[in-house]
Design a protein around this motif. Structure first.
Motif, short mmCIF file in Angstrom:
data_model
loop_
_atom_site.label_atom_id
_atom_site.label_comp_id
_atom_site.label_asym_id
_atom_site.label_seq_id
_atom_site.Cartn_x
_atom_site.Cartn_y
_atom_site.Cartn_z
N LEU A 260 0.94 -1.23 0.04
CA LEU A 260 0.17 0.01 -0.08
C LEU A 260 1.04 1.22 0.10
N HIS A 261 0.15 2.40 -0.31
CA HIS A 261 1.05 3.72 -0.28
C HIS A 261 0.24 4.62 0.64
N LYS A 262 0.93 5.31 1.30
CA LYS A 262 0.35 6.44 2.25
C LYS A 262 -0.41 5.98 3.51
N SER A 263 -1.48 5.16 3.19
CA SER A 263 -2.30 4.70 4.43
C SER A 263 -2.60 3.07 4.30
N VAL A 264 -3.09 2.67 5.42
CA VAL A 264 -3.60 1.26 5.56
C VAL A 264 -5.16 1.12 5.43
N PRO A 265 -5.91 1.15 4.63
CA PRO A 265 -7.50 0.93 4.70
C PRO A 265 -7.69 -0.12 5.27
N ILE A 266 -9.00 -0.40 5.52
CA ILE A 266 -9.57 -1.68 6.26
C ILE A 266 -10.20 -2.50 4.98
N VAL A 267 -9.35 -3.64 4.93
CA VAL A 267 -9.70 -4.56 3.71
C VAL A 267 -10.78 -5.68 4.26
N GLN A 268 -11.70 -5.71 3.76
CA GLN A 268 -12.69 -6.94 4.11
C GLN A 268 -12.14 -8.29 3.46
N GLY A 269 -11.92 -9.20 4.03
CA GLY A 269 -11.51 -10.62 3.62
C GLY A 269 -10.20 -10.99 3.75
N LEU A 270 -9.27 -10.18 4.37
CA LEU A 270 -7.86 -10.53 4.55
C LEU A 270 -7.59 -10.48 6.03
N LYS A 271 -8.29 -11.01 6.84
CA LYS A 271 -7.96 -10.88 8.29
C LYS A 271 -7.02 -11.73 8.84
N ASP A 272 -6.32 -12.82 7.98
CA ASP A 272 -5.09 -13.31 8.37
C ASP A 272 -4.04 -13.14 7.55
N LEU A 273 -4.08 -11.89 6.96
CA LEU A 273 -2.73 -11.37 5.96
C LEU A 273 -1.49 -11.65 6.61
N GLY A 274 -0.60 -12.34 5.74
CA GLY A 274 0.64 -12.60 6.25
C GLY A 274 1.69 -11.67 6.31
N ALA A 275 1.59 -10.56 5.43
CA ALA A 275 2.71 -9.52 5.24
C ALA A 275 1.91 -8.10 4.65
N LEU A 276 2.55 -7.38 5.34
CA LEU A 276 1.97 -5.73 4.92
C LEU A 276 3.30 -5.12 4.93
N HIS A 277 3.32 -4.16 3.52
CA HIS A 277 4.18 -3.30 3.39
C HIS A 277 3.40 -2.18 2.98
N CYS A 278 3.90 -0.87 3.44
CA CYS A 278 3.42 0.26 3.25
C CYS A 278 4.40 1.74 3.18
N SER A 279 4.50 2.15 2.08
CA SER A 279 5.47 3.43 1.81
C SER A 279 4.71 4.73 2.06
N GLY A 280 5.83 5.72 1.93
CA GLY A 280 5.22 7.11 1.83
C GLY A 280 4.09 7.40 3.14
N ILE A 281 4.47 6.93 4.13
CA ILE A 281 3.65 7.42 5.25
C ILE A 281 3.73 8.48 5.94
N LEU A 282 2.64 9.10 6.31
CA LEU A 282 2.72 10.38 7.15
C LEU A 282 2.23 10.09 8.51
N GLU A 283 1.18 9.08 8.36
CA GLU A 283 0.82 8.61 9.85
C GLU A 283 0.31 7.31 9.73
N ILE A 284 0.45 6.27 10.71
CA ILE A 284 -0.13 5.23 10.83
C ILE A 284 -0.26 4.70 12.22
N ASP A 285 -1.34 4.03 12.71
CA ASP A 285 -1.79 3.69 13.88
C ASP A 285 -1.57 2.27 13.98
N PHE A 286 -0.78 1.48 14.88
CA PHE A 286 -0.67 0.49 15.10
C PHE A 286 -1.93 -0.62 15.53
N ALA A 287 -2.72 0.25 16.43
CA ALA A 287 -3.78 -0.28 17.04
C ALA A 287 -4.80 -0.78 15.81
N GLN A 288 -5.02 0.30 15.02
CA GLN A 288 -5.69 -0.04 13.78
C GLN A 288 -5.39 -1.28 13.09
#
Length: 498
Positions: A260-288
């Motif tokens: 992903l780029h900039k933000s981490v949206p809520i994605v339906q159907g990937l609750k067991d996702l194995g890996a997440l990469h995100c670039s260009g972040i201004l703010e990210i919430d680990f709780a979310q």
């Protein structure tokens, strides 16, 4: 634990859901470091190898896709990752060296790729290999093209019907800027088409479940339903994302890497996702992130720079094996989890982070290196540094081994001066603007020429940084001036000596 020549190890591969094996064939001095040569073995099993099986082992020969048949050999760190299981030691199966290097021990990935290749019918594989070496020409859209063509971009080569691509048996990568006819039929026909970028498709429902894709870059604008194929490894989402979009993936994305780029949206159907990469972040919430993807095994993040909220939540990712951040702040030493909080962690990289957090991270995890942790904590930053470098595109140069502190400072100063110069030109006429910006581009380019002449440090990544920063500077010019930015970039290209 350090590897020794002859050592045999097993590691669990999540794609195969089986164990694969490798051998360290020898240790060699490479530069100032001792490296190990890792050989993949032709073995998979439901359980790790037994020591009595060592004598029957054979090396893996890799020939999938464009690879010529040969052993899979790579240089790796001599420090054995924590998730590798030592089986025993036997005489090395080869004495060959290699030119290939890897950041990690790869967890049996090439073994998986070779086995997937061998699932394709032999006659199709043979035809692929023959066409790849052929100089034959085929007719495509009225023009002669090489039968061995490997990639195609519809922006450069327009076509309406995907079935026309059948003339290219080696095609493995496709970039589409519209939806062609018969795309699904073509993708189901071609087991070698592994990589697709799809934009401006105007589809609301997409079903790739019967394709052979490994990597999919997808414009999510307007998409309400997305069905992925079981073997997809990487999903790159671009465009406007609808958070109500339903995604269907094998095991809820357990073997999927989401980019992903900039933000981490809520994605339906990937609750067991194995890996997440995100670039260009201004703010990210680990709780979310934890709420959406609690079973992450890999989390890699790049800031612009940016801030991490609720960093302390990192300790609740109990499956996490790989964690890395670059240019991310907003947390303190108290937020760094202890090793016992992340029991499966085998790679911990943080670059350009708060100084107090860097010190504590090194203290907590230094001893874990003896147990196989790949630890890399660098570029601790004081709060003053962040204030000075928030808008500095050359901030990553500060602390880089091949770049002196003086040159990192000069690059930042040159950028600031050029930016200030462009900002002052807003009151100029269009003709004056073009001439004056041309002069600024000349000074900018010659400044880097002068730096590089003395130290010769500008290589591919530095060249890209300089170019990208210049593009961003030119984008500050208001559109009403109708400035020819391509001509300005041509001036840069003609003047640069690096």
């Amino acid at each position: 634990m350090f590897a020794k020549a002859g050592d045999v190890y097993c590691v669990y591969n999540t794609h195969l859901k089986k164990y694969t094996a490798c051998q360290i064939t020898k240790l060699e001095e490479k530069g100032e470091k001792l490296k190990a040569i890792l050989l993949s073995l032709d073995w998979v099993g439901e359980q790790p190898l037994k020591e009595e099986e060592l004598s029957s082992l054979k090396p893996l020969y890799k020939d999938f896709m464009y690879w010529e048949r040969g052993l899979h050999l790579i240089y790796v760190d001599i420090n054995v990752p924590a998730n590798y299981i030592f089986i025993g030691n036997r005489s090395p199966l080869t004495t060959e060296s290699t030119n290939a290097y890897a950041v990690s021990w790869e967890n049996g990935y090439d073994v998986y790729r070779q086995l997937k290749w061998q699932e394709i019918p032999k006659e199709k594989r043979d035809f692929f290999k023959k066409a790849d070496k052929s100089k034959e020409k085929v007719l495509f859209l009225g023009e002669e093209c090489a039968i061995s063509r490997q990639n195609l971009n519809s922006k450069l080569t327009e076509f309406d019907d995907a079935l026309e691509l059948k003339v290219f048996p080696c095609l493995s990568e496709l970039t589409l800027n519209k939806w062609p006819q018969n795309l699904y039929e073509y993708l189901q026909f071609n087991p070698f088409l592994n990589v697709i970028k799809l934009e401006n498709h105007e589809q609301t429902k997409l079903d790739f479940s019967h394709t052979y894709l490994r990597r999919l870059t997808l414009d999510m604008t307007g998409v309400k339903e997305l069905q992925l194929n079981d073997d997809l490894e990487e999903l790159i989402l671009i465009g406007d994302f609808n958070e109500n979009c339903q995604i269907q993936a094998k095991e809820n994305g357990a073997n999927l890497r989401l980019l992903l780029h900039k933000s981490v949206p809520i994605v339906q159907g990937l609750k067991d996702l194995g890996a997440l990469h995100c670039s260009g972040i201004l703010e990210i919430d680990f709780a979310q992130v934890l709420s959406c993807y609690p079973k992450l095994r890999e989390l890699r993040l790049w800031g612009k720079p940016g801030n991490i909220r609720n960093f302390y939540k990192l300790s609740e990712f109990k499956e996490l094996a790989v964690f890395s951040t670059v240019d991310l702040f907003g947390f303190t030493a108290e937020d760094i989890p202890r090793p016992e909080d992340l029991p499966k962690l085998n790679m911990f990289w943080m670059s350009s982070l708060p100084e107090d957090a860097a010190k504590v991270a090194k203290t907590y995890y230094k001893k874990q290196q003896e147990k196989g942790l790949n630890l890399w904590i660098q570029k601790p930053r004081k709060s003053e540094w962040l204030a000075q470098n928030l808008n500095n595109p050359f901030r990553s140069w500060d602390g880089q081994e091949n770049i002196s502190a003086a040159n990192a400072k000069k690059a930042a100063t040159l950028y600031k001066k050029t930016r200030a110069g462009i900002s002052k030109l807003v009151k100029s006429s269009a003709d004056e603007m073009m001439q004056q910006v041309t002069d600024l581009v000349r000074v900018y380019t010659e400044g880097f020429n002068k730096m590089d002449k003395r130290n010769c440090f500008i290589e591919t990544s530095e060249r890209e940084d300089i170019y990208t920063a210049l593009v961003d500077l030119l984008n500050l010019i208001p559109a009403e001036f109708n400035i020819n930015k391509e001509k300005l970039l041509q001036v840069f290209d003609e003047l640069r000596d690096f």
